[in-house]
Design a protein around this motif. Sequence first.
Motif, PDB file in Angstrom:
ATOM      1  N   UNK A 115      37.154  36.346  44.660  1.00  0.00           N
ATOM      2  CA  UNK A 115      36.008  35.269  45.231  1.00  0.00           C
ATOM      3  C   UNK A 115      34.908  35.788  44.838  1.00  0.00           C
ATOM      4  N   UNK A 116      33.942  35.262  44.415  1.00  0.00           N
ATOM      5  CA  UNK A 116      32.570  35.662  44.126  1.00  0.00           C
ATOM      6  C   UNK A 116      31.906  35.809  45.429  1.00  0.00           C
ATOM      7  N   UNK A 117      31.855  34.989  46.273  1.00  0.00           N
ATOM      8  CA  UNK A 117      30.913  35.070  47.536  1.00  0.00           C
ATOM      9  C   UNK A 117      31.548  36.440  48.458  1.00  0.00           C
ATOM     10  N   UNK A 118      32.633  36.623  48.502  1.00  0.00           N
ATOM     11  CA  UNK A 118      33.006  37.736  49.464  1.00  0.00           C
ATOM     12  C   UNK A 118      33.172  38.968  48.677  1.00  0.00           C
ATOM     13  N   UNK A 119      33.437  38.875  47.401  1.00  0.00           N
ATOM     14  CA  UNK A 119      34.119  40.013  46.604  1.00  0.00           C
ATOM     15  C   UNK A 119      35.370  40.493  46.709  1.00  0.00           C
ATOM     16  N   UNK A 120      36.097  39.662  47.588  1.00  0.00           N
ATOM     17  CA  UNK A 120      37.657  40.150  47.798  1.00  0.00           C
ATOM     18  C   UNK A 120      38.427  39.561  46.546  1.00  0.00           C
ATOM     19  N   UNK A 121      39.431  40.287  46.542  1.00  0.00           N
ATOM     20  CA  UNK A 121      40.816  39.764  45.517  1.00  0.00           C
ATOM     21  C   UNK A 121      41.385  38.659  46.311  1.00  0.00           C
ATOM     22  N   UNK A 122      41.714  37.603  45.615  1.00  0.00           N
ATOM     23  CA  UNK A 122      42.503  36.623  46.216  1.00  0.00           C
ATOM     24  C   UNK A 122      43.855  36.276  45.531  1.00  0.00           C
ATOM     25  N   UNK A 123      43.969  36.754  44.480  1.00  0.00           N
ATOM     26  CA  UNK A 123      45.248  36.436  43.497  1.00  0.00           C
ATOM     27  C   UNK A 123      45.345  37.576  42.369  1.00  0.00           C
ATOM     28  N   UNK A 124      46.538  37.966  42.569  1.00  0.00           N
ATOM     29  CA  UNK A 124      46.943  38.964  41.272  1.00  0.00           C
ATOM     30  C   UNK A 124      48.035  38.265  40.779  1.00  0.00           C
ATOM     31  N   UNK A 125      48.112  38.427  39.485  1.00  0.00           N
ATOM     32  CA  UNK A 125      49.243  37.750  38.338  1.00  0.00           C
ATOM     33  C   UNK A 125      49.353  38.783  37.360  1.00  0.00           C
ATOM     34  N   UNK A 126      50.559  38.807  36.876  1.00  0.00           N
ATOM     35  CA  UNK A 126      50.988  39.471  35.757  1.00  0.00           C
ATOM     36  C   UNK A 126      51.493  38.559  34.731  1.00  0.00           C
ATOM     37  N   UNK A 127      51.235  38.873  33.477  1.00  0.00           N
ATOM     38  CA  UNK A 127      51.746  37.937  32.242  1.00  0.00           C
ATOM     39  C   UNK A 127      52.912  38.834  31.516  1.00  0.00           C
ATOM     40  N   UNK A 128      54.118  38.728  31.513  1.00  0.00           N
ATOM     41  CA  UNK A 128      55.067  39.206  30.619  1.00  0.00           C
ATOM     42  C   UNK A 128      55.244  38.618  29.501  1.00  0.00           C
ATOM     43  N   UNK A 129      54.992  38.984  28.285  1.00  0.00           N
ATOM     44  CA  UNK A 129      55.149  38.259  27.125  1.00  0.00           C
ATOM     45  C   UNK A 129      56.550  38.383  26.191  1.00  0.00           C
ATOM     46  N   UNK A 130      56.818  39.631  26.754  1.00  0.00           N
ATOM     47  CA  UNK A 130      58.182  40.296  25.767  1.00  0.00           C
ATOM     48  C   UNK A 130      59.052  40.805  26.823  1.00  0.00           C
ATOM     49  N   UNK A 131      60.498  41.007  26.787  1.00  0.00           N
ATOM     50  CA  UNK A 131      61.429  41.547  27.473  1.00  0.00           C
ATOM     51  C   UNK A 131      61.162  42.992  27.856  1.00  0.00           C
ATOM     52  N   UNK A 132      60.800  43.759  26.666  1.00  0.00           N
ATOM     53  CA  UNK A 132      60.498  45.062  26.907  1.00  0.00           C
ATOM     54  C   UNK A 132      59.280  45.259  27.659  1.00  0.00           C
ATOM     55  N   UNK A 133      59.702  46.292  28.917  1.00  0.00           N
ATOM     56  CA  UNK A 133      58.698  46.617  29.787  1.00  0.00           C
ATOM     57  C   UNK A 133      58.533  45.374  30.757  1.00  0.00           C
ATOM     58  N   UNK A 134      59.065  44.493  30.732  1.00  0.00           N
ATOM     59  CA  UNK A 134      58.910  43.253  31.880  1.00  0.00           C
ATOM     60  C   UNK A 134      59.601  43.470  32.981  1.00  0.00           C
ATOM     61  N   UNK A 135      60.780  44.258  32.765  1.00  0.00           N
ATOM     62  CA  UNK A 135      61.410  44.674  34.176  1.00  0.00           C
ATOM     63  C   UNK A 135      60.662  45.619  35.007  1.00  0.00           C
ATOM     64  N   UNK A 136      60.036  46.495  34.368  1.00  0.00           N
ATOM     65  CA  UNK A 136      59.290  47.752  35.076  1.00  0.00           C
ATOM     66  C   UNK A 136      57.989  46.813  35.945  1.00  0.00           C
ATOM     67  N   UNK A 137      57.512  45.865  35.117  1.00  0.00           N
ATOM     68  CA  UNK A 137      56.350  45.156  35.626  1.00  0.00           C
ATOM     69  C   UNK A 137      56.874  44.496  36.798  1.00  0.00           C
ATOM     70  N   UNK A 138      57.964  43.608  36.766  1.00  0.00           N
ATOM     71  CA  UNK A 138      58.263  42.957  37.844  1.00  0.00           C
ATOM     72  C   UNK A 138      58.568  44.027  39.113  1.00  0.00           C
ATOM     73  N   UNK A 139      59.368  45.009  38.620  1.00  0.00           N
ATOM     74  CA  UNK A 139      59.482  46.216  39.787  1.00  0.00           C
ATOM     75  C   UNK A 139      58.018  46.554  40.418  1.00  0.00           C
ATOM     76  N   UNK A 140      57.283  46.674  39.682  1.00  0.00           N
ATOM     77  CA  UNK A 140      55.805  47.294  40.142  1.00  0.00           C
ATOM     78  C   UNK A 140      55.351  46.051  41.176  1.00  0.00           C
ATOM     79  N   UNK A 141      55.467  44.814  40.879  1.00  0.00           N
ATOM     80  CA  UNK A 141      54.687  43.856  41.718  1.00  0.00           C
ATOM     81  C   UNK A 141      55.553  44.177  43.146  1.00  0.00           C
ATOM     82  N   UNK A 142      56.769  44.250  43.026  1.00  0.00           N
ATOM     83  CA  UNK A 142      57.541  44.339  44.331  1.00  0.00           C
ATOM     84  C   UNK A 142      57.293  45.735  45.059  1.00  0.00           C
ATOM     85  N   UNK A 143      57.109  46.689  44.430  1.00  0.00           N
ATOM     86  CA  UNK A 143      56.808  47.741  45.047  1.00  0.00           C
ATOM     87  C   UNK A 143      55.189  47.894  45.567  1.00  0.00           C
TER      88      UNK A 143
END
Length: 154
Positions: A72-100
Amino acid sequence: MTSRYIKHITLNTGHSVQSPRAGVRDDIVNLLRPVLRNAIESHALTPLVYGALNVSLRATSGGAHAMITLFDDASGHPIITMTVATRSRGATGLWEMLHRDFAGMDTDPSVPPLAPWCGVVLLPALPLRPDALGWAGDLERCLAWAWMEERHGS
């Protein structure tokens, strides 16, 4: 060639939907591709040129995958984090990282979706932007498709 669909998942709620490429406008994807490229190359907070949202983003990439945080530009606070996994390789680690890294998710860290997918975490400062309920999902899908096409040259 990219997939025809991206699975769009909000981890906080478990809500999931298939996002077809036909569901996002070409002009918006083409506008967002250089914004993402610039954010990744500069490692800096980058204003999002998309109407009058008053949102900036920070993005990083690792191979075929990207992590994007909206601020948010007004407060400077993060409001949403998103990841985009385009391929299977590495996607499982990314999914696990989000949960961790983010507590209280309503999805199973041991059952990642099949790539391509866009995993979204709604952050505690999101209530600072109640208007986001009207635009966040669409923007997330557009950013996911912009990354898919930026990464794979479609």
